[in-house]
Design a protein around this motif. Sequence first.
Motif, PDB file in Angstrom:
ATOM      1  N   GLY A 114       0.804  -1.213   0.000  1.00 13.02           N
ATOM      2  CA  GLY A 114       0.000   0.000   0.000  1.00 13.02           C
ATOM      3  C   GLY A 114       0.840   1.268   0.000  1.00 13.02           C
ATOM      4  O   GLY A 114       1.855   1.346   0.693  1.00 13.02           O
ATOM      5  N   ILE A 115       0.414   2.224  -0.808  1.00 13.02           N
ATOM      6  CA  ILE A 115       0.981   3.575  -0.781  1.00 13.02           C
ATOM      7  C   ILE A 115      -0.030   4.399   0.016  1.00 13.02           C
ATOM      8  O   ILE A 115      -1.216   4.405  -0.314  1.00 13.02           O
ATOM      9  CB  ILE A 115       1.131   4.161  -2.195  1.00 13.02           C
ATOM     10  CG1 ILE A 115       2.022   3.265  -3.056  1.00 13.02           C
ATOM     11  CG2 ILE A 115       1.693   5.585  -2.118  1.00 13.02           C
ATOM     12  CD1 ILE A 115       1.997   3.614  -4.535  1.00 13.02           C
ATOM     13  N   PRO A 116       0.400   5.082   1.076  1.00 11.95           N
ATOM     14  CA  PRO A 116      -0.577   5.797   1.895  1.00 11.95           C
ATOM     15  C   PRO A 116      -1.302   6.882   1.104  1.00 11.95           C
ATOM     16  O   PRO A 116      -0.710   7.523   0.232  1.00 11.95           O
ATOM     17  CB  PRO A 116       0.277   6.424   2.999  1.00 11.95           C
ATOM     18  CG  PRO A 116       1.635   6.562   2.399  1.00 11.95           C
ATOM     19  CD  PRO A 116       1.783   5.369   1.484  1.00 11.95           C
ATOM     20  N   ALA A 117      -2.582   7.067   1.410  1.00 10.13           N
ATOM     21  CA  ALA A 117      -3.319   8.187   0.821  1.00 10.13           C
ATOM     22  C   ALA A 117      -2.669   9.467   1.328  1.00 10.13           C
ATOM     23  O   ALA A 117      -2.384   9.598   2.514  1.00 10.13           O
ATOM     24  CB  ALA A 117      -4.781   8.126   1.226  1.00 10.13           C
ATOM     25  N   PHE A 118      -2.395  10.385   0.394  1.00  9.04           N
ATOM     26  CA  PHE A 118      -1.798  11.652   0.817  1.00  9.04           C
ATOM     27  C   PHE A 118      -2.490  12.817   0.139  1.00  9.04           C
ATOM     28  O   PHE A 118      -2.967  12.726  -0.981  1.00  9.04           O
ATOM     29  CB  PHE A 118      -0.279  11.681   0.615  1.00  9.04           C
ATOM     30  CG  PHE A 118       0.196  11.465  -0.796  1.00  9.04           C
ATOM     31  CD1 PHE A 118       0.474  12.531  -1.624  1.00  9.04           C
ATOM     32  CD2 PHE A 118       0.400  10.179  -1.269  1.00  9.04           C
ATOM     33  CE1 PHE A 118       0.945  12.333  -2.917  1.00  9.04           C
ATOM     34  CE2 PHE A 118       0.880   9.971  -2.563  1.00  9.04           C
ATOM     35  CZ  PHE A 118       1.150  11.044  -3.388  1.00  9.04           C
ATOM     36  N   SER A 119      -2.531  13.906   0.865  1.00  9.47           N
ATOM     37  CA  SER A 119      -3.256  15.094   0.468  1.00  9.47           C
ATOM     38  C   SER A 119      -2.409  15.996  -0.421  1.00  9.47           C
ATOM     39  O   SER A 119      -1.237  16.226  -0.143  1.00  9.47           O
ATOM     40  CB  SER A 119      -3.665  15.830   1.741  1.00  9.47           C
ATOM     41  OG  SER A 119      -4.475  16.917   1.436  1.00  9.47           O
ATOM     42  N   LEU A 120      -3.025  16.475  -1.479  1.00 10.97           N
ATOM     43  CA  LEU A 120      -2.405  17.471  -2.357  1.00 10.97           C
ATOM     44  C   LEU A 120      -3.101  18.791  -2.058  1.00 10.97           C
ATOM     45  O   LEU A 120      -4.214  19.036  -2.519  1.00 10.97           O
ATOM     46  CB  LEU A 120      -2.583  17.075  -3.827  1.00 10.97           C
ATOM     47  CG  LEU A 120      -2.018  15.716  -4.232  1.00 10.97           C
ATOM     48  CD1 LEU A 120      -2.449  15.359  -5.647  1.00 10.97           C
ATOM     49  CD2 LEU A 120      -0.507  15.697  -4.104  1.00 10.97           C
ATOM     50  N   ASP A 121      -2.469  19.607  -1.249  1.00 10.57           N
ATOM     51  CA  ASP A 121      -3.053  20.881  -0.845  1.00 10.57           C
ATOM     52  C   ASP A 121      -2.209  22.027  -1.381  1.00 10.57           C
ATOM     53  O   ASP A 121      -0.989  21.914  -1.463  1.00 10.57           O
ATOM     54  CB  ASP A 121      -3.118  20.989   0.685  1.00 10.57           C
ATOM     55  CG  ASP A 121      -4.062  19.962   1.284  1.00 10.57           C
ATOM     56  OD1 ASP A 121      -5.175  19.796   0.750  1.00 10.57           O
ATOM     57  OD2 ASP A 121      -3.671  19.322   2.273  1.00 10.57           O
ATOM     58  N   SER A 122      -2.867  23.094  -1.738  1.00  6.69           N
ATOM     59  CA  SER A 122      -2.154  24.288  -2.189  1.00  6.69           C
ATOM     60  C   SER A 122      -2.657  25.484  -1.389  1.00  6.69           C
ATOM     61  O   SER A 122      -3.751  25.435  -0.822  1.00  6.69           O
ATOM     62  CB  SER A 122      -2.384  24.533  -3.685  1.00  6.69           C
ATOM     63  OG  SER A 122      -3.638  25.144  -3.906  1.00  6.69           O
ATOM     64  N   PRO A 123      -1.893  26.566  -1.375  1.00  9.73           N
ATOM     65  CA  PRO A 123      -2.355  27.766  -0.680  1.00  9.73           C
ATOM     66  C   PRO A 123      -3.509  28.455  -1.412  1.00  9.73           C
ATOM     67  O   PRO A 123      -4.066  29.425  -0.909  1.00  9.73           O
ATOM     68  CB  PRO A 123      -1.109  28.650  -0.638  1.00  9.73           C
ATOM     69  CG  PRO A 123      -0.248  28.169  -1.750  1.00  9.73           C
ATOM     70  CD  PRO A 123      -0.539  26.712  -1.898  1.00  9.73           C
ATOM     71  N   HIS A 124      -3.901  27.935  -2.576  1.00 16.18           N
ATOM     72  CA  HIS A 124      -4.970  28.538  -3.367  1.00 16.18           C
ATOM     73  C   HIS A 124      -6.335  27.949  -3.037  1.00 16.18           C
ATOM     74  O   HIS A 124      -7.338  28.356  -3.608  1.00 16.18           O
ATOM     75  CB  HIS A 124      -4.668  28.386  -4.855  1.00 16.18           C
ATOM     76  CG  HIS A 124      -3.365  29.006  -5.225  1.00 16.18           C
ATOM     77  ND1 HIS A 124      -3.210  30.358  -5.415  1.00 16.18           N
ATOM     78  CD2 HIS A 124      -2.135  28.455  -5.383  1.00 16.18           C
ATOM     79  CE1 HIS A 124      -1.935  30.616  -5.688  1.00 16.18           C
ATOM     80  NE2 HIS A 124      -1.266  29.480  -5.670  1.00 16.18           N
ATOM     81  N   GLU A 125      -6.372  26.993  -2.119  1.00 16.59           N
ATOM     82  CA  GLU A 125      -7.620  26.381  -1.694  1.00 16.59           C
ATOM     83  C   GLU A 125      -8.144  27.150  -0.495  1.00 16.59           C
ATOM     84  O   GLU A 125      -7.416  27.336   0.487  1.00 16.59           O
ATOM     85  CB  GLU A 125      -7.388  24.915  -1.329  1.00 16.59           C
ATOM     86  CG  GLU A 125      -8.628  24.161  -0.909  1.00 16.59           C
ATOM     87  CD  GLU A 125      -9.615  23.953  -2.034  1.00 16.59           C
ATOM     88  OE1 GLU A 125     -10.763  24.437  -1.899  1.00 16.59           O
ATOM     89  OE2 GLU A 125      -9.263  23.352  -3.059  1.00 16.59           O
ATOM     90  N   ALA A 126      -9.396  27.617  -0.570  1.00 18.86           N
ATOM     91  CA  ALA A 126      -9.968  28.392   0.534  1.00 18.86           C
ATOM     92  C   ALA A 126     -10.058  27.570   1.811  1.00 18.86           C
ATOM     93  O   ALA A 126      -9.820  28.058   2.894  1.00 18.86           O
ATOM     94  CB  ALA A 126     -11.358  28.895   0.148  1.00 18.86           C
ATOM     95  N   HIS A 127     -10.391  26.303   1.665  1.00 13.87           N
ATOM     96  CA  HIS A 127     -10.380  25.384   2.806  1.00 13.87           C
ATOM     97  C   HIS A 127      -9.675  24.116   2.355  1.00 13.87           C
ATOM     98  O   HIS A 127      -9.554  23.853   1.173  1.00 13.87           O
ATOM     99  CB  HIS A 127     -11.801  25.079   3.286  1.00 13.87           C
ATOM    100  CG  HIS A 127     -12.603  24.302   2.291  1.00 13.87           C
ATOM    101  ND1 HIS A 127     -13.102  24.860   1.136  1.00 13.87           N
ATOM    102  CD2 HIS A 127     -12.979  23.008   2.255  1.00 13.87           C
ATOM    103  CE1 HIS A 127     -13.760  23.945   0.440  1.00 13.87           C
ATOM    104  NE2 HIS A 127     -13.690  22.803   1.099  1.00 13.87           N
ATOM    105  N   ARG A 128      -9.169  23.371   3.290  1.00 14.71           N
ATOM    106  CA  ARG A 128      -8.415  22.171   2.947  1.00 14.71           C
ATOM    107  C   ARG A 128      -9.256  20.942   3.284  1.00 14.71           C
ATOM    108  O   ARG A 128      -9.286  20.523   4.427  1.00 14.71           O
ATOM    109  CB  ARG A 128      -7.099  22.163   3.703  1.00 14.71           C
ATOM    110  CG  ARG A 128      -6.244  23.344   3.268  1.00 14.71           C
ATOM    111  CD  ARG A 128      -4.788  23.001   3.305  1.00 14.71           C
ATOM    112  NE  ARG A 128      -4.059  24.011   2.566  1.00 14.71           N
ATOM    113  CZ  ARG A 128      -2.978  24.577   3.005  1.00 14.71           C
ATOM    114  NH1 ARG A 128      -2.460  24.236   4.156  1.00 14.71           N
ATOM    115  NH2 ARG A 128      -2.352  25.477   2.266  1.00 14.71           N
TER     116      ARG A 128
END
Length: 130
Positions: A114-128
């Motif tokens: 398994g490859i862990p689920a990981f979040s792709l977040d950017s500073p352009h998202e109003a909420h994460r």
Amino acid sequence: MYTETTRGITVTVQPIFLEDQSSPAEGHFVWAYRVHIENNSRETVQLMRRHWKIADALGRVQEVEGAGVVGEQPILEPGGSFEYTSGTPLSTASGIMMGTYRMETDDGEAFDVGIPAFSLDSPHEAHRPN
């Protein structure tokens, strides 16, 4: 960082938002992700295939499959490790990735790590959301 262990094989992922390669006004967001694979088992394994699921903030899922990673099919002896960096673009400011690596032992046994689920977040998202 995100970590998952299967049969003594530990996969750690660190996503990095690439502001300099992204164009938020055009709906183009790019991430790199650094993967570290460590063999803490007693058997030698070879990474034969990868299978990724990449979902954007709208729930659209893209699947990517192929031989090895970054053009290689690394062999990991007990205590050995392999690290690589790759990347992915999205048309939304956030998303999530997860997947599996198909490993094969010296005696030909194949199993998925398994490859862990990981979040792709950017500073352009109003909420994460991830």
